[in-house]
Design a protein around this motif. Sequence first.
Motif, PDB file in Angstrom:
ATOM      1  N   GLU A  46       0.834  -1.202   0.000  1.00 17.27           N
ATOM      2  CA  GLU A  46       0.000   0.000   0.000  1.00 17.27           C
ATOM      3  C   GLU A  46       0.869   1.253   0.000  1.00 17.27           C
ATOM      4  O   GLU A  46       0.626   2.201  -0.752  1.00 17.27           O
ATOM      5  CB  GLU A  46      -0.923   0.020   1.219  1.00 17.27           C
ATOM      6  CG  GLU A  46      -2.129  -0.882   1.139  1.00 17.27           C
ATOM      7  CD  GLU A  46      -3.060  -0.627   2.314  1.00 17.27           C
ATOM      8  OE1 GLU A  46      -3.799   0.375   2.265  1.00 17.27           O
ATOM      9  OE2 GLU A  46      -3.049  -1.421   3.275  1.00 17.27           O
ATOM     10  N   LEU A  47       1.875   1.280   0.864  1.00 20.53           N
ATOM     11  CA  LEU A  47       2.757   2.444   0.941  1.00 20.53           C
ATOM     12  C   LEU A  47       3.448   2.697  -0.391  1.00 20.53           C
ATOM     13  O   LEU A  47       3.643   3.853  -0.794  1.00 20.53           O
ATOM     14  CB  LEU A  47       3.791   2.248   2.045  1.00 20.53           C
ATOM     15  CG  LEU A  47       3.277   2.304   3.484  1.00 20.53           C
ATOM     16  CD1 LEU A  47       4.356   1.848   4.464  1.00 20.53           C
ATOM     17  CD2 LEU A  47       2.813   3.708   3.844  1.00 20.53           C
ATOM     18  N   VAL A  48       3.827   1.633  -1.086  1.00 20.70           N
ATOM     19  CA  VAL A  48       4.465   1.770  -2.396  1.00 20.70           C
ATOM     20  C   VAL A  48       3.498   2.376  -3.410  1.00 20.70           C
ATOM     21  O   VAL A  48       3.874   3.206  -4.245  1.00 20.70           O
ATOM     22  CB  VAL A  48       4.968   0.392  -2.893  1.00 20.70           C
ATOM     23  CG1 VAL A  48       5.476   0.475  -4.329  1.00 20.70           C
ATOM     24  CG2 VAL A  48       6.054  -0.142  -1.968  1.00 20.70           C
ATOM     25  N   LEU A  49       2.218   1.981  -3.317  1.00 24.38           N
ATOM     26  CA  LEU A  49       1.225   2.393  -4.323  1.00 24.38           C
ATOM     27  C   LEU A  49       0.612   3.763  -4.061  1.00 24.38           C
ATOM     28  O   LEU A  49      -0.011   4.332  -4.963  1.00 24.38           O
ATOM     29  CB  LEU A  49       0.102   1.345  -4.387  1.00 24.38           C
ATOM     30  CG  LEU A  49       0.517  -0.054  -4.864  1.00 24.38           C
ATOM     31  CD1 LEU A  49      -0.626  -1.040  -4.663  1.00 24.38           C
ATOM     32  CD2 LEU A  49       0.942  -0.022  -6.327  1.00 24.38           C
ATOM     33  N   PHE A  50       0.775   4.301  -2.858  1.00 26.06           N
ATOM     34  CA  PHE A  50       0.135   5.575  -2.520  1.00 26.06           C
ATOM     35  C   PHE A  50       0.472   6.669  -3.523  1.00 26.06           C
ATOM     36  O   PHE A  50      -0.409   7.415  -3.972  1.00 26.06           O
ATOM     37  CB  PHE A  50       0.569   6.039  -1.124  1.00 26.06           C
ATOM     38  CG  PHE A  50      -0.131   5.326   0.013  1.00 26.06           C
ATOM     39  CD1 PHE A  50      -1.236   4.529  -0.209  1.00 26.06           C
ATOM     40  CD2 PHE A  50       0.321   5.479   1.310  1.00 26.06           C
ATOM     41  CE1 PHE A  50      -1.878   3.877   0.831  1.00 26.06           C
ATOM     42  CE2 PHE A  50      -0.307   4.841   2.364  1.00 26.06           C
ATOM     43  CZ  PHE A  50      -1.403   4.032   2.123  1.00 26.06           C
ATOM     44  N   ARG A  51       1.745   6.799  -3.866  1.00 26.29           N
ATOM     45  CA  ARG A  51       2.155   7.914  -4.725  1.00 26.29           C
ATOM     46  C   ARG A  51       1.646   7.741  -6.152  1.00 26.29           C
ATOM     47  O   ARG A  51       1.264   8.716  -6.806  1.00 26.29           O
ATOM     48  CB  ARG A  51       3.678   8.051  -4.715  1.00 26.29           C
ATOM     49  CG  ARG A  51       4.171   9.307  -5.406  1.00 26.29           C
ATOM     50  CD  ARG A  51       5.618   9.585  -5.122  1.00 26.29           C
ATOM     51  NE  ARG A  51       6.487   8.519  -5.624  1.00 26.29           N
ATOM     52  CZ  ARG A  51       7.811   8.602  -5.596  1.00 26.29           C
ATOM     53  NH1 ARG A  51       8.386   9.660  -5.050  1.00 26.29           N
ATOM     54  NH2 ARG A  51       8.547   7.624  -6.077  1.00 26.29           N
ATOM     55  N   ALA A  93       1.804   2.694 -11.473  1.00 24.89           N
ATOM     56  CA  ALA A  93       1.976   1.821 -10.312  1.00 24.89           C
ATOM     57  C   ALA A  93       3.054   0.773 -10.566  1.00 24.89           C
ATOM     58  O   ALA A  93       3.855   0.456  -9.670  1.00 24.89           O
ATOM     59  CB  ALA A  93       0.653   1.147  -9.962  1.00 24.89           C
ATOM     60  N   ILE A  94       3.098   0.243 -11.784  1.00 24.71           N
ATOM     61  CA  ILE A  94       4.131  -0.745 -12.116  1.00 24.71           C
ATOM     62  C   ILE A  94       5.522  -0.115 -12.021  1.00 24.71           C
ATOM     63  O   ILE A  94       6.472  -0.728 -11.538  1.00 24.71           O
ATOM     64  CB  ILE A  94       3.881  -1.333 -13.517  1.00 24.71           C
ATOM     65  CG1 ILE A  94       2.622  -2.218 -13.493  1.00 24.71           C
ATOM     66  CG2 ILE A  94       5.082  -2.139 -14.005  1.00 24.71           C
ATOM     67  CD1 ILE A  94       2.190  -2.732 -14.849  1.00 24.71           C
ATOM     68  N   THR A  95       5.626   1.147 -12.458  1.00 26.19           N
ATOM     69  CA  THR A  95       6.907   1.859 -12.351  1.00 26.19           C
ATOM     70  C   THR A  95       7.339   2.002 -10.899  1.00 26.19           C
ATOM     71  O   THR A  95       8.515   1.813 -10.559  1.00 26.19           O
ATOM     72  CB  THR A  95       6.810   3.245 -13.010  1.00 26.19           C
ATOM     73  OG1 THR A  95       6.494   3.079 -14.398  1.00 26.19           O
ATOM     74  CG2 THR A  95       8.117   4.010 -12.879  1.00 26.19           C
ATOM     75  N   GLU A  96       6.400   2.332 -10.003  1.00 23.56           N
ATOM     76  CA  GLU A  96       6.730   2.446  -8.580  1.00 23.56           C
ATOM     77  C   GLU A  96       7.207   1.109  -8.014  1.00 23.56           C
ATOM     78  O   GLU A  96       8.156   1.047  -7.239  1.00 23.56           O
ATOM     79  CB  GLU A  96       5.506   2.921  -7.786  1.00 23.56           C
ATOM     80  CG  GLU A  96       5.109   4.362  -8.038  1.00 23.56           C
ATOM     81  CD  GLU A  96       6.171   5.343  -7.566  1.00 23.56           C
ATOM     82  OE1 GLU A  96       6.729   5.145  -6.464  1.00 23.56           O
ATOM     83  OE2 GLU A  96       6.443   6.309  -8.317  1.00 23.56           O
ATOM     84  N   ILE A  97       6.557   0.036  -8.423  1.00 19.50           N
ATOM     85  CA  ILE A  97       6.960  -1.295  -7.964  1.00 19.50           C
ATOM     86  C   ILE A  97       8.354  -1.631  -8.479  1.00 19.50           C
ATOM     87  O   ILE A  97       9.195  -2.142  -7.734  1.00 19.50           O
ATOM     88  CB  ILE A  97       5.928  -2.344  -8.432  1.00 19.50           C
ATOM     89  CG1 ILE A  97       4.608  -2.157  -7.656  1.00 19.50           C
ATOM     90  CG2 ILE A  97       6.455  -3.766  -8.254  1.00 19.50           C
ATOM     91  CD1 ILE A  97       3.461  -2.998  -8.181  1.00 19.50           C
ATOM     92  N   ARG A  98       8.609  -1.340  -9.747  1.00 23.40           N
ATOM     93  CA  ARG A  98       9.926  -1.577 -10.319  1.00 23.40           C
ATOM     94  C   ARG A  98      11.008  -0.777  -9.587  1.00 23.40           C
ATOM     95  O   ARG A  98      12.137  -1.228  -9.402  1.00 23.40           O
ATOM     96  CB  ARG A  98       9.935  -1.190 -11.798  1.00 23.40           C
ATOM     97  CG  ARG A  98       9.315  -2.212 -12.693  1.00 23.40           C
ATOM     98  CD  ARG A  98      10.270  -3.359 -12.957  1.00 23.40           C
ATOM     99  NE  ARG A  98       9.531  -4.552 -13.317  1.00 23.40           N
ATOM    100  CZ  ARG A  98       9.097  -5.462 -12.470  1.00 23.40           C
ATOM    101  NH1 ARG A  98       9.349  -5.346 -11.181  1.00 23.40           N
ATOM    102  NH2 ARG A  98       8.429  -6.505 -12.864  1.00 23.40           N
TER     103      ARG A  98
END
Length: 239
Positions: A46-51, A93-98
């Motif tokens: 969740e914290l990763v996806l917030f931005r 979101a995929i970019t944030e995960i990467r």
Amino acid sequence: MPANRGEPLQQPGFAEAPHYHGHRERLRERFREVGADALSDYELLELVLFRALPRRDVKPLAKALIARFGSFAEAIHAPDARLREVNGLGEAAITEIRLIAAAAARVTKGQVKQRTVLSSWSTVIDYCRTTMAFADKEQFRVLFLDKRNQLIADELQQVGTVDHTPVYPREVVKRALELSATAVILVHNHPSGDPTPSQADIQMTKQIAAIADPLGVAVHDHIIVGKNGHASLKGMKLF
């Protein structure tokens, strides 16, 4: 004029904040106060996806990622194509995960570079697992070391299929000589998750060692990593 029926009057021009805004701040505060160990895998996601998704409740999406991939580590290392299969997960979101996966690899690689490799073996294993254990295709990389067993270079040599990577022993040794390396550590992953070495793995390691040893290049180890752990061919006395 109709009765208010007890509902609070909303001021003109002010929309009620979405319900998840309070949840976001509470989760951030818990992370700040007690750290990541107090959070579940989906909460960390969740914290990763917030931005990337500032105007959505991302808890269901984070839970869906864990349900599909199994853990935080597996989710952030999942291939882009599989991430795109998750409903509601867009490119931002995929970019944030990467980015999280890349940051983890960069940190562990930095730790390896700062230390004598053979005196910080757990750091080497952590780095190998972070960079390769969750890949969906076999990868073969080589850590090239100098005479003090410090890292000269870390190079991805080959990427193969889900169960095979072509490795050319003479090319590995040639590259070691080009870098003036006196030792190498071979590393590859098993996408199946089981790090147990195959007969092909053992034979390939012996071939590289047979070419390298007469030229003054030692093969310190061949490490196989997978989601379920790692195996050391040297530790298993397989070459």
